[in-house]
Design an enzyme around this catalytic site. Structure first.
Site, PDB file in Angstrom:
ATOM      1  N   LYS A  12       0.713  -1.280  -0.016  1.00  0.00           N
ATOM      2  CA  LYS A  12       0.096  -0.143   0.109  1.00  0.00           C
ATOM      3  C   LYS A  12       0.846   1.055   0.036  1.00  0.00           C
ATOM      4  CE  LYS A  12       0.871   1.248   4.358  1.00  0.00           C
ATOM      5  NZ  LYS A  12       1.801   2.290   4.590  1.00  0.00           N
ATOM      6  N   VAL A  98      11.042  -4.202   2.278  1.00  0.00           N
ATOM      7  CA  VAL A  98      11.147  -4.392   3.586  1.00  0.00           C
ATOM      8  C   VAL A  98      11.299  -3.103   4.448  1.00  0.00           C
ATOM      9  CG1 VAL A  98      12.088  -5.804   5.609  1.00  0.00           C
ATOM     10  CG2 VAL A  98      11.671  -6.967   3.561  1.00  0.00           C
ATOM     11  N   GLY A 100       9.795  -0.548   4.302  1.00  0.00           N
ATOM     12  CA  GLY A 100      10.031   0.468   3.382  1.00  0.00           C
ATOM     13  C   GLY A 100       8.648   1.537   3.549  1.00  0.00           C
ATOM     14  N   GLY A 101       7.733   1.391   4.481  1.00  0.00           N
ATOM     15  CA  GLY A 101       6.626   2.049   4.540  1.00  0.00           C
ATOM     16  C   GLY A 101       5.478   1.865   3.699  1.00  0.00           C
ATOM     17  N   MET A 102       5.568   0.333   3.386  1.00  0.00           N
ATOM     18  CA  MET A 102       4.628  -0.003   2.251  1.00  0.00           C
ATOM     19  C   MET A 102       3.614  -1.181   3.142  1.00  0.00           C
ATOM     20  SD  MET A 102       6.418   0.287  -1.632  1.00  0.00           S
ATOM     21  CE  MET A 102       4.671   0.367  -2.301  1.00  0.00           C
ATOM     22  N   GLY A 105       5.040  -6.534   5.759  1.00  0.00           N
ATOM     23  CA  GLY A 105       4.711  -7.529   7.014  1.00  0.00           C
ATOM     24  C   GLY A 105       3.234  -7.559   7.052  1.00  0.00           C
ATOM     25  N   SER A 106       2.501  -6.344   7.212  1.00  0.00           N
ATOM     26  CA  SER A 106       1.220  -6.490   7.481  1.00  0.00           C
ATOM     27  C   SER A 106       0.440  -7.177   6.170  1.00  0.00           C
ATOM     28  CB  SER A 106       0.530  -4.920   7.380  1.00  0.00           C
ATOM     29  OG  SER A 106       1.063  -4.363   8.392  1.00  0.00           O
ATOM     30  N   ALA A 107       1.000  -7.094   4.984  1.00  0.00           N
ATOM     31  CA  ALA A 107       0.495  -7.841   3.772  1.00  0.00           C
ATOM     32  C   ALA A 107       0.549  -9.204   4.016  1.00  0.00           C
ATOM     33  CB  ALA A 107       1.198  -7.450   2.652  1.00  0.00           C
ATOM     34  N   ASP A 139      -2.455  -2.058  10.116  1.00  0.00           N
ATOM     35  CA  ASP A 139      -2.597  -2.109   8.466  1.00  0.00           C
ATOM     36  C   ASP A 139      -2.934  -3.462   8.056  1.00  0.00           C
ATOM     37  OD1 ASP A 139      -1.145   0.367   8.627  1.00  0.00           O
ATOM     38  OD2 ASP A 139       0.541  -0.147   7.875  1.00  0.00           O
TER      39      ASP A 139
HETATM   40  P1  ATP Z   1       4.548  -0.279   7.751  1.00  0.00           P
HETATM   41  O1  ATP Z   1       4.288   0.621   6.723  1.00  0.00           O
HETATM   42  O2  ATP Z   1       3.075  -1.014   8.196  1.00  0.00           O
HETATM   43  O3  ATP Z   1       5.170   0.518   8.836  1.00  0.00           O
HETATM   44  P2  ATP Z   1       6.696  -1.243   6.616  1.00  0.00           P
HETATM   45  O4  ATP Z   1       6.593  -1.393   5.245  1.00  0.00           O
HETATM   46  O5  ATP Z   1       7.794   0.094   7.078  1.00  0.00           O
HETATM   47  O6  ATP Z   1       5.483  -1.386   7.373  1.00  0.00           O
HETATM   48  P3  ATP Z   1       7.469  -3.913   7.150  1.00  0.00           P
HETATM   49  O7  ATP Z   1       8.200  -4.206   5.866  1.00  0.00           O
HETATM   50  O8  ATP Z   1       6.186  -4.202   7.446  1.00  0.00           O
HETATM   51  O9  ATP Z   1       7.636  -2.348   7.546  1.00  0.00           O
HETATM   52  O10 ATP Z   1       8.517  -4.619   8.123  1.00  0.00           O
HETATM   53  C1  ATP Z   1       8.705  -3.913   9.443  1.00  0.00           C
HETATM   54  C2  ATP Z   1       9.495  -4.835  10.292  1.00  0.00           C
HETATM   55  O11 ATP Z   1       8.877  -5.903  10.728  1.00  0.00           O
HETATM   56  C3  ATP Z   1      10.717  -5.385   9.361  1.00  0.00           C
HETATM   57  O12 ATP Z   1      12.015  -4.742   9.838  1.00  0.00           O
HETATM   58  C4  ATP Z   1      11.001  -6.994  10.293  1.00  0.00           C
HETATM   59  O13 ATP Z   1      11.737  -7.056  11.146  1.00  0.00           O
HETATM   60  C5  ATP Z   1       9.766  -7.380  10.713  1.00  0.00           C
HETATM   61  N1  ATP Z   1       8.775  -8.369  10.082  1.00  0.00           N
HETATM   62  C6  ATP Z   1       8.134  -9.177  10.785  1.00  0.00           C
HETATM   63  N2  ATP Z   1       7.259 -10.048   9.758  1.00  0.00           N
HETATM   64  C7  ATP Z   1       7.715  -9.575   8.681  1.00  0.00           C
HETATM   65  C8  ATP Z   1       7.241  -9.891   7.374  1.00  0.00           C
HETATM   66  N3  ATP Z   1       6.459 -10.982   7.057  1.00  0.00           N
HETATM   67  N4  ATP Z   1       7.636  -8.984   6.126  1.00  0.00           N
HETATM   68  C9  ATP Z   1       8.612  -8.062   6.467  1.00  0.00           C
HETATM   69  N5  ATP Z   1       9.010  -7.552   7.630  1.00  0.00           N
HETATM   70  C10 ATP Z   1       8.454  -8.383   8.695  1.00  0.00           C
END
Ligand code: ATP
Length: 306
Positions: A12, A98, A100-102, A105-107, A139
């Protein structure tokens, strides 16, 4: 025939992220417009003796392959709620940046809920899955739903937003991630310097009517002008190099740009496919990001694909 099930789930971008003041419980009230874009993870679930996770993809080494993985937590929660053992092997093919603000992990958590629900023949309703998703993270419910939706509360209270047509996006993926809690803390710090970061100091977050109208009308130029992210200053404070990334995309003709969620991925809106390709080319040549991705949206939420 393989008994495994594969679920595809999108990333997202928050086209609006209005952040209220810090509440007594430490959370921030949000009014955010989630927009699902065509960058996907795939989560495959298969029967096994015990719960395990494997991860493949460019950033796989940054994703925990243990019970702390959000997909594993989702499988464990669904199993516990139904009094069964979480006997499943989860494999995540990661294409969403990872940290990245997208919301990658929630996905993955949303995909694991959908996949395990099907694998174990539970047959949860969408509302039951959404309730479990909200327990896992604010999310996660949107990753089930996809499309475009207004998220209120902590982002988990969703209302679908009507959209006409498709929009062209370019994403500049940064080297390394940003911690979402660290970005909120920086946002509070910056607000404190300006007079206060509490609920009484900051206007209540609300959806921007101009942004909702732009989505409804399929008006990319108006959407570009209305994009907004209250976490952007904090993300730029923690990662000043993102200013050059945002400038490179704007100079190349993007009609809107912003940091995606808590960053550090930067999102650019383009008028059409040709403009998106030229913005992408300019960003790649600028040396201000690790990787450039071009995609369209909105797209559907977590979907069984095999
Ligand atoms: P959001 O935008 O919701 O803040 P994000 O995109 O910034 O999320 P994610 O990629 O969801 O961040 O990951 C944040 C942290 O969660 C990662 O650094 C990792 O250590 C942890 N994590 C746990 N499970 C997962 C997963 N399935 N995929 C990615 N990261 C995960």
């Amino acid at each position: 025939m393989s008994p495994s099930i594969t679920v595809r789930v999108p990333a997202k971008v928050n086209v609006q992220l209005a952040v209220g003041g810090r509440r007594a419980d430490g959370y921030h009230g949000l009014a955010t417009v989630f927009f699902a874009v065509g960058l996907y993870d795939e989560v495959t679930v298969a029967p096994a003796d015990r719960l395990s996770v494997t991860v493949e993809g460019t950033d796989a080494q940054h994703v925990p392959a243990d019970p702390s993985n959000l997909a594993a937590r989702a499988a464990a929660l669904l199993a516990a709620r139904h009094g069964i053992e979480p006997s499943v092997r989860l494999h995540i093919a990661k294409d969403v940046p990872v940290a990245g603000g997208m919301a990658g992990g929630s996905a993955d958590a949303a995909a694991a809920l959908v996949g395990c629900d099907a694998l174990w023949g539970i047959g949860s309703s969408p509302a039951e899955l959404a309730a479990l998703a909200a327990e896992l993270g604010s999310d996660v419910p949107f990753a089930l739903l996809g499309g475009v939706a207004l998220g209120e509360g902590r982002g988990e209270l969703l209302t679908p937003v009507p959209v006409s047509g498709s929009f062209h996006w370019v994403f500049a993926v940064a080297d390394g991630g940003l911690s979402t809690p660290a970005v909120y803390t920086e946002c509070d710090r910056l607000r404190s310097l300006r007079g206060g970061a509490g609920e009484d100091d900051v206007p209540a977050p609300a959806a921007d009517p101009a942004l909702l109208a732009a989505l409804r009308d399929g008006d990319a130029v108006a959407l570009g002008a209305a994009l907004g992210n209250d976490l952007q200053a904090a993300a730029l404070g923690l990662r000043p190099s993102l200013a050059a990334t945002l400038r490179a995309g704007s100079d190349a003709g993007a009609i809107g740009s912003l940091v995606s969620g808590s960053g550090p991925t930067c999102a650019f809106l383009a008028k059409g496919a040709e403009d998106a390709a030229s913005v992408a080319g300019a960003l790649a040549a600028s040396g201000t990001c690790r990787e450039v991705r071009v995609t369209e949206g909105p797209v559907s939420g977590a979907t069984v694909v095999g």
